[in-house]
Design an enzyme around this catalytic site. Structure first.
Site, PDB file in Angstrom:
ATOM      1  N   ASP A 100       0.830  -1.205   0.000  1.00 54.35           N
ATOM      2  CA  ASP A 100       0.000   0.000   0.000  1.00 54.35           C
ATOM      3  C   ASP A 100       0.863   1.252   0.000  1.00 54.35           C
ATOM      4  OD1 ASP A 100      -1.980   1.866   0.189  1.00 54.35           O
ATOM      5  OD2 ASP A 100      -2.596   1.347   2.216  1.00 54.35           O
ATOM      6  N   ASP A 312      -1.446   5.017  -6.263  1.00 50.79           N
ATOM      7  CA  ASP A 312      -1.788   4.271  -5.050  1.00 50.79           C
ATOM      8  C   ASP A 312      -1.958   2.786  -5.365  1.00 50.79           C
ATOM      9  OD1 ASP A 312      -2.696   3.376  -2.635  1.00 50.79           O
ATOM     10  OD2 ASP A 312      -4.494   4.601  -2.581  1.00 50.79           O
TER      11      ASP A 312
END
Length: 442
Positions: A100, A312
């Site tokens: 992440d 992301d």
């Protein structure tokens, strides 16, 4: 419309190290990974953008990066999330973690002691690691208003530092802050890093937080760069594509094209801005040969800080602010409007969904291109414009960021990072892209 996670099980307890010739002649490590299905979810995964009532604009300190002390290569397999397995502790225990780039805290599963199953176990057992230690309540990180770190902490009944972490998709993780090493081999490991040791969580895997925060894994491990390659979602019985993940130098980086990260001074910090995200200057979007009439300002932070454009890995779909989303939808309706699934909104975020032949619909829509500065582009080929969300339904892999519940931002998710090397060059504050067949990249 069911989405499936895959989580990984290490099939061999042996760790092999092979010396590869990178720029600094350091070691690269790889680990075998095996996919297993997990229970379904009914909305796109979104692990980033940690939500807290105490969240405020953080202070980003400039980090001094030296040469990465190690290089590490791994595969990952994914369905909507990107999973890597890291060897944590001394001796190492393999832990499954979601990669992440949109969050800071890394955490692993440390549920209360359970009978030890044949290795590997998905739960980390602190009692088996000689390098494990806990953070007491009087540790500086347990004090409020820590720069770059808005994690709510408190003292538990044992006077240990307790945290609670919420993500935008509703995932909760809470437990104690601890120190632990990542052990790549007998001769190579990180120093003890601050991690979360989750005793309660709503997911079976941990998170590898890789944003620009000073307590992210990337910052604590003093990485100069890291990269990953997301394979396409080929659906074949008994086959799950495997991508690649590197810490340190990537031997494939020769053809990468780079764009600079946008940085924000203290005076530019605004309530809705995430200064720790990998923010880039997106210039526009093309569908087919049509450049959409979206002002560049839609891809930049507004006076409140909303509207930045981020890369992301923790978000599955790409999300756009309404000004951009509406233009994309307008063009999709122009091209294939009669085929839209009427009154259908997938996951509460996307109303560009279809029944019927996805290849034919994708051909009618054409390629989708995200344009950045310096002429760098992410090209989403027409065969991959639509995401299979189950039940015979396919959706354009884009959602409205206003529907996520936080400040509206533009987020390039992992669905639109397929078959691309994405490198985060931290030393030079830039992001690189390189076209690849990620299921074959090593």
């Amino acid at each position: 419309m069911l989405l499936f996670y895959l989580f990984l099980l290490l099939t061999s307890c042996s760790l092999s190290a092979q010396e590869t010739q990178h720029k600094n002649d350091s070691l690269s490590f790889s680990f075998p990974l095996t996919p297993l299905p997990r229970s379904p979810r009914a909305s796109p995964s979104f692990y980033s953008s940690f939500i807290s009532q105490t969240k405020k604009a953080s202070t980003l300190k400039s980090s001094s990066f030296s040469s990465s002390p190690y290089n590490y290569g791994s595969g990952f397999k994914y369905s909507m999330i990107l999973l890597v397995s890291l060897p944590i502790g001394t001796p190492p225990q393999t832990q499954q973690m979601i990669l992440d780039t949109g969050s800071q805290l890394s955490w692993i599963q440390c549920h209360k002691k359970v009978p030890r199953k044949p290795p590997p176990s998905s739960v980390f057992d602190p009692s088996l690691s000689s390098s494990f230690s806990v953070l007491p309540c009087n540790h500086p990180l347990c004090k409020p208003r820590i720069p770059d770190f808005t994690l709510p902490t408190s003292c538990d009944q044992n006077r240990l530092c307790h945290y609670s972490y919420f993500y935008a998709d509703g995932t909760l993780a809470e437990g104690n802050l601890v120190r632990e090493k990542i052990t790549f081999s007998r001769s190579q490991s990180t120093p003890p890093l601050i991690l979360g040791c989750a005793e309660e969580s709503s997911d079976a895997k941990g998170i590898l937080g890789m944003n620009l925060g000073r307590l992210s894994f990337a910052s604590q491990a003093k990485l100069t760069k890291f990269s990953y390659c997301v394979p396409t979602r080929q659906v074949r019985p008994g086959f799950t594509p495997t991508g690649s993940f590197y810490l340190g130098e990537n031997p494939n980086s020769g053809g990468f094209r780079y764009i600079n990260l946008l940085t924000f001074s203290q005076s530019q910090r605004m309530p809705n801005l995430d200064p720790l995200a990998y923010t880039v200057a997106m210039q526009g979007i093309r569908i087919g040969n049509q450049k959409l009439n979206i002002p560049i300002s839609a891809f930049r932070p507004d006076p409140s800080g909303a509207g930045q454009t981020m890369i992301d890995s923790g978000s599955e779909f790409t999300y756009l602010v309404d000004e951009a989303y509406n233009k994309v939808r307008e063009e999709v309706v122009r091209l294939v409007g009669p085929r839209l699934k009427k009154g259908y909104v997938y996951g509460g975020v996307s109303d560009m969904c279809f029944n019927g032949n996805a290849i034919e619909i994708g051909r009618l829509i054409g390629n989708m291109v995200f344009e950045f500065d310096k002429g760098v582009e992410i090209v989403v080929e027409k065969e991959r414009v639509l995401a299979d969300v189950g039940g015979g339904v396919h959706c354009v892999g884009i959602g409205r960021s206003e529907m996520l519940g936080g400040a509206a931002s533009n987020i390039i998710g992992n669905f639109h990072q397929q078959n691309i090397w994405v490198e985060f060059d931290l030393a030079n504050r830039r992001v690189g892209f390189g076209k690849a067949d990620c299921s074959r990249s090593v």
